[in-house]
Design a protein around this motif. Structure first.
Motif, PDB file in Angstrom:
ATOM      1  N   LEU A 128      -4.930  -0.966  -6.525  1.00 53.21           N
ATOM      2  CA  LEU A 128      -4.462  -2.107  -5.738  1.00 53.21           C
ATOM      3  C   LEU A 128      -5.617  -2.713  -4.952  1.00 53.21           C
ATOM      4  CD1 LEU A 128      -1.882  -3.661  -4.604  1.00 53.21           C
ATOM      5  CD2 LEU A 128      -2.054  -2.101  -2.679  1.00 53.21           C
ATOM      6  N   ILE A 129      -6.435  -1.845  -4.329  1.00 51.53           N
ATOM      7  CA  ILE A 129      -7.533  -2.343  -3.503  1.00 51.53           C
ATOM      8  C   ILE A 129      -8.580  -3.038  -4.372  1.00 51.53           C
ATOM      9  CG2 ILE A 129      -9.453  -1.651  -1.999  1.00 51.53           C
ATOM     10  CD1 ILE A 129      -7.700   0.499  -0.850  1.00 51.53           C
ATOM     11  N   MET A 141       1.037   4.667  -2.305  1.00 52.21           N
ATOM     12  CA  MET A 141       0.356   5.809  -1.700  1.00 52.21           C
ATOM     13  C   MET A 141       0.760   7.143  -2.322  1.00 52.21           C
ATOM     14  SD  MET A 141      -2.066   6.370   0.289  1.00 52.21           S
ATOM     15  CE  MET A 141      -2.510   5.332   1.663  1.00 52.21           C
ATOM     16  N   PRO A 142       2.051   7.399  -2.582  1.00 51.98           N
ATOM     17  CA  PRO A 142       2.412   8.707  -3.154  1.00 51.98           C
ATOM     18  C   PRO A 142       1.658   9.002  -4.449  1.00 51.98           C
ATOM     19  CG  PRO A 142       4.380   7.502  -2.500  1.00 51.98           C
ATOM     20  CD  PRO A 142       3.225   6.560  -2.313  1.00 51.98           C
ATOM     21  N   THR A 143       1.485   7.998  -5.284  1.00 48.28           N
ATOM     22  CA  THR A 143       0.769   8.202  -6.546  1.00 48.28           C
ATOM     23  C   THR A 143      -0.656   8.668  -6.293  1.00 48.28           C
ATOM     24  OG1 THR A 143       2.057   6.395  -7.447  1.00 48.28           O
ATOM     25  CG2 THR A 143       0.135   7.076  -8.699  1.00 48.28           C
ATOM     26  N   THR A 144      -1.336   7.959  -5.381  1.00 42.42           N
ATOM     27  CA  THR A 144      -2.728   8.308  -5.086  1.00 42.42           C
ATOM     28  C   THR A 144      -2.826   9.692  -4.450  1.00 42.42           C
ATOM     29  OG1 THR A 144      -3.266   5.998  -4.816  1.00 42.42           O
ATOM     30  CG2 THR A 144      -4.771   7.557  -3.817  1.00 42.42           C
ATOM     31  N   LEU A 145      -1.913   9.977  -3.524  1.00 40.59           N
ATOM     32  CA  LEU A 145      -1.953  11.285  -2.868  1.00 40.59           C
ATOM     33  C   LEU A 145      -1.684  12.392  -3.878  1.00 40.59           C
ATOM     34  CD1 LEU A 145      -0.313  10.768   0.618  1.00 40.59           C
ATOM     35  CD2 LEU A 145      -2.706  11.120   0.023  1.00 40.59           C
ATOM     36  N   MET A 146      -0.733  12.139  -4.759  1.00 42.24           N
ATOM     37  CA  MET A 146      -0.403  13.123  -5.773  1.00 42.24           C
ATOM     38  C   MET A 146      -1.634  13.421  -6.631  1.00 42.24           C
ATOM     39  SD  MET A 146       2.831  12.755  -8.254  1.00 42.24           S
ATOM     40  CE  MET A 146       2.621  13.150  -9.963  1.00 42.24           C
ATOM     41  N   VAL A 184       0.834  -1.198   0.000  1.00 39.04           N
ATOM     42  CA  VAL A 184       0.000   0.000   0.000  1.00 39.04           C
ATOM     43  C   VAL A 184       0.873   1.255   0.000  1.00 39.04           C
ATOM     44  CG1 VAL A 184      -1.707   1.301   1.303  1.00 39.04           C
ATOM     45  CG2 VAL A 184      -1.908  -1.176   1.129  1.00 39.04           C
ATOM     46  N   LEU A 185       1.888   1.266   0.875  1.00 38.35           N
ATOM     47  CA  LEU A 185       2.728   2.464   1.001  1.00 38.35           C
ATOM     48  C   LEU A 185       3.457   2.771  -0.302  1.00 38.35           C
ATOM     49  CD1 LEU A 185       4.152   2.127   4.607  1.00 38.35           C
ATOM     50  CD2 LEU A 185       2.506   3.785   3.720  1.00 38.35           C
ATOM     51  N   GLU A 186       3.864   1.702  -0.997  1.00 39.36           N
ATOM     52  CA  GLU A 186       4.563   1.867  -2.267  1.00 39.36           C
ATOM     53  C   GLU A 186       3.699   2.658  -3.258  1.00 39.36           C
ATOM     54  OE1 GLU A 186       5.936  -1.999  -3.680  1.00 39.36           O
ATOM     55  OE2 GLU A 186       5.597  -1.314  -5.740  1.00 39.36           O
TER      56      GLU A 186
END
Lengths: 305, 508
Positions: free
Chosen positions: A260-261, A94-99, A90-92
């Motif tokens: 991913l989810i 996360m930056p993409t989604t947050l961006m 998930v963390l890998e």
């Protein structure tokens, strides 16, 4: 003031626990991942795997274990991605989604603020009517449809932008546009109506009477008070945006948490779904907490109370 | 209007600067799959999308050409020495991507990596495919013997996808790195980069024993949404997409930059009938159900003509298929008669289930046709996955049958469809719930326990006659695999649904 913050923090914990419980319950009600992992294996082999994955325990035991581990940030290993920890997966991403989410929020605000103010000031004029009409249109379009329409226009018809992917800056434009189309209308409406509320008040008239320039009146005096509801709604919209990102990421093949989810739900990869939902919920709740804190700063009345 | 000119100008500038949907470089071939497998390690997953990538990076002992005939690959020849021992001669001088030379040790290591002799719990999900292999003997540098626990007629079929991996390299880098960043095989392309959920980038391997593939770069993108895949191939963002459905194919056939290629595949459609309870405990009703279906109408109207009617579930290209056994004709009048004879002169109510979402219109047409002859059918559609699995695990109860399809895991042998669908062994698949045909289990067992292909053929012929008569299922048709391909690439769909891209050539 600190009592206020403590109350909010408690609420934060309750919400997170609730989200985890609901996710956990729905996932475990939806079926047996072992039969998906090894569709043709004999029952004995499946039982071994079930034991290894800890799926043979009663549900309350499993939930207690999940909560215990989640507190320490450990969501277990993915069933599907061999040996990888769910939180790392998930963390890998996360930056993409947050961006994607932050960009979309930025673009939405960049549209909503000026247009909202302008239509409030020029209420009933052509620009206002155009804006109101667009809001109506923007809010009625489901995200996946907007996405596919934008692809058809900008990529297939006009060949201006890549269809999908996340390899270049150009590829970021359409997903961002899709999500902003979804958020901007609501923000615009809020800006417009709260500006309208404020603009007729006495203190604004007083400011005008003092000879303050119109521009200053709007930005300094009116907007500061009109911003309160906007801050609330922006916080709330952040959660909706993350939800929208799930769909947008699938349409545009963006390598984010949402996609991913979605994949993990299809594969019944419990640890990944739980880690993903948990972390997204954490972000939404934290943003709302920040909004509350911001409120304290913006609205002294709450501080007094 | 002054206020508007600035943002508009900015937007125009942005669009002008953005690199548009660009065409591929000439020496690059880009393929879209709906997802990537969790690993590049060919032994540690069981996913079609993974196999399609693996076959272009790894070789197996045997290969199948586009006509689906066996071809030498890492083994140059093979023969059965007796009922349980097979001899394979290995190709000399084959290089791995890291420069190591292929040895018999690598072959033994690869197989035992999956069979894990002596280990209780096996970590490879492909174990079931090769569990029959009990021993791998290295006879000399280029000869190995595979010993099976009992006669195992499917061995060659299983070895067509059984990639050989380098022992030394794997022991050095470990399983995890091998599956993510250090995959090494002997195949036409070698690994360059994997961006999860984005692309896998491969590059032609200069030392490949077949010679160099036509495309220097091979990129496999993961694009989950079908509409997005279609937009990509129309704009040249990708060169090949899979599973093009009948309603989309005409559009991509007519498009200036794409063409469509189809091949009949093993996937066979059927309605498995619950023989444990009324009304399908009666043979006449099962036959009536078969006679009620106008298969040609479904193929022509709902599948764009891309289907082949079958007599049973055994597909024509599978070993053991008997062309003498004829499909049930479409005869609604006879169906009504049989139904009346079976004791249902005024018809009967049943429920059928399906989780085969892509073929929902076919399911609805089937149930309508059954209803018209008096088998009044309540159609229930499920989402594939959890709920459906649960339903199947609950012994398929509360239903009279299920519409579905079976693809044999691309094994071209009658056993690979008969056993899962009709054998009642507890560990089996759907047959254990539904099928109760006297003597069928024994015949299926017989077919899989000898290497004598003539004897097997006779057994399967007997089975097909039996199940044509007993009708434990409504037999429908086999499906086609349909690819859409960019006009700059020459390639054709294969009957085993493989994307063997060594055969792809640039079009002049």
């Amino acid at each position: 003031m600190s009592a206020f913050l403590v109350r909010r923090l408690v609420r934060l914990a309750v919400v997170i626990t609730g989200v985890s419980l609901v996710t956990f319950a729905i996932l475990h009600a939806s079926g047996d991942p072992v039969s998906l992992i090894m569709p043709e294996a004999p029952e004995a082999d499946r039982a071994v795997l079930r034991r290894t994955l800890g799926l043979h325990d009663p549900l309350p035991v499993q939930f207690a274990r999940f909560v215990g581990n989640a507190v320490t940030g450990n969501f277990g290993k993915s069933f599907f991605h061999h040996g990888q920890s769910a939180s790392a997966l998930v963390l890998e991403r996360m930056p993409t989604t947050l961006m994607l989410t932050v960009f979309s929020m930025g673009v939405a605000l960049a549209i909503a603020l000026p247009v909202g103010i302008y239509s409030a000031v020029r209420r009933g004029r052509a620009v206002d009517q155009l804006a109101t009409g667009t809001v109506f249109l923007g809010q009625s379009m489901p995200v996946f449809w907007t996405g596919i329409m934008l692809i058809l226009l900008f990529s297939v018809q006009w060949r201006l932008l890549p269809v999908s992917g996340w390899e270049s800056w150009a590829a970021v434009i359409l997903p961002t546009a899709t999500l902003s189309t979804f958020t901007a209308p609501l923000l615009l409406r809020i800006v417009r109506s709260s500006m309208l509320d404020v603009i007729g008040l006495d203190y604004v008239r007083t400011a005008r009477a003092k000879g303050v320039s119109e521009w200053l009146v709007i930005c300094r005096h009116a907007l500061k008070n009109a911003a309160l509801p906007l801050v609330t709604v922006t916080g709330l919209q952040f959660g909706l945006l993350l939800g929208g990102a799930v769909i947008t990421e699938t349409v545009f093949a963006v390598p984010g948490v949402g996609r991913l989810i979605v994949g993990a739900i299809r594969q019944l990869d419990f640890p990944v779904v739980q880690a993903g939902v948990f972390m997204l919920a954490m972000i939404v709740v934290s943003v709302n907490f920040l909004v509350d804190v911001l409120y304290l700063y913006l609205n002294p009345q709450i501080r007094v109370r | 209007m002054r206020h508007w000119s600035l943002p508009l100008l900015a937007l125009a500038l942005l669009l002008a600067l953005a690199p548009g949907a660009d065409a591929q470089p000439k020496d690059t071939l880009t393929v879209a799959l709906i997802s990537h497998a969790p690993t590049l390690d060919p032994h540690m997953h069981f996913e079609r999308v993974g196999i399609l990538v693996n076959i272009n990076m790894f070789d197996s002992l045997l290969h199948k050409n586009a006509r689906l005939e066996y071809e030498p690959s890492l083994a140059t020849s093979w023969k059965a020495l007796n009922d349980t021992t097979w001899e394979f001669k290995l190709r000399k001088g084959v290089k791995f991507h890291n420069g190591d030379t292929l040895t018999a040790e690598d072959v033994k290591f690869s197989i035992e990596r999956v069979t894990e002799p002596g280990k209780e719990k096996k970590k490879s999900p492909q174990y079931g495919n090769v569990r029959a292999i009990k021993d791998v003997r290295i006879v000399d540098a280029d000869t190995i013997h595979l010993v099976t626990d009992k006669p195992f007629p499917l061995l060659l079929e299983r070895l067509v996808f059984f990639p050989i991996v380098p022992k030394k390299h794997l022991e050095k880098v470990g399983d995890d790195a091998f599956g993510t960043t250090a995959a090494v095989g002997t195949g036409p392309w070698k690994f360059v980069e994997w961006k999860r959920d984005q692309y896998i980038r491969l590059e032609a391997f200069d030392g490949h024993w077949r010679g160099k593939p036509a495309f220097k770069h091979l990129v496999i993108r993961a694009i989950p949404e079908v509409a997005t895949q279609i937009a990509e191939i129309k704009t040249g963002g990708v060169d090949l997409i899979r599973n093009v459905s009948a309603d989309i194919a005409p559009e991509l056939k007519a498009h200036a930059q794409t063409y469509v290629s189809s091949a009949p595949i093993l996937r066979v459609h059927y309605v498995e009938l619950d023989m444990r309870s009324a009304p399908f405990d009666k043979k006449l009703v099962r036959q009536a159900a078969n006679l009620a279906i106008d298969k040609q109408a479904i193929i022509q109207r709902l599948m764009g003509g891309l289907g082949r009617q079958v007599a049973t579930v055994v597909q024509p290209p599978a070993f053991g298929h008997d062309p003498e056994v004829q499909p049930f004709p479409f005869d609604p009048k006879k169906a009504k008669e049989l139904l009346a004879q079976a004791g249902y002169p005024s018809g009967v109510d049943i429920t059928l289930h399906s989780a085969f979402v892509e073929f929902r219109p076919v399911f609805e047409a089937l149930t309508q046709m059954l209803t018209e002859v008096g088998i009044r059918t309540n159609a229930r559609m499920w989402d594939p996955g959890p709920a459906w699995n649960k339903f199947l695990q609950a012994e398929g109860k509360a239903t009279n049958g299920a519409y579905g399809s079976w693809g044999n895991y691309s094994v071209f042998d009658a056993d690979a469809v008969l056993h899962p669908l009709f054998h009642t062994e507890p560990g089996g698949w759907i047959g254990k719930h539904y099928t109760r045909v006297e003597g069928l289990d024994k015949l299926i067992d017989e077919g899989r326990s000898t290497l004598n292909q003539a004897a097997r053929k006779r057994t399967y012929s007997q089975i097909q006659k039996l199940i044509r008569e007993e009708a434990p299922a409504i037999y429908l048709f086999t499906q086609y695999d349909t690819l859409a391909i960019s006009k700059r690439v020459e390639y054709a769909a294969r009957g085993d649904e493989w994307l063997w891209l060594f055969d792809a050539k640039p079009k002049r």
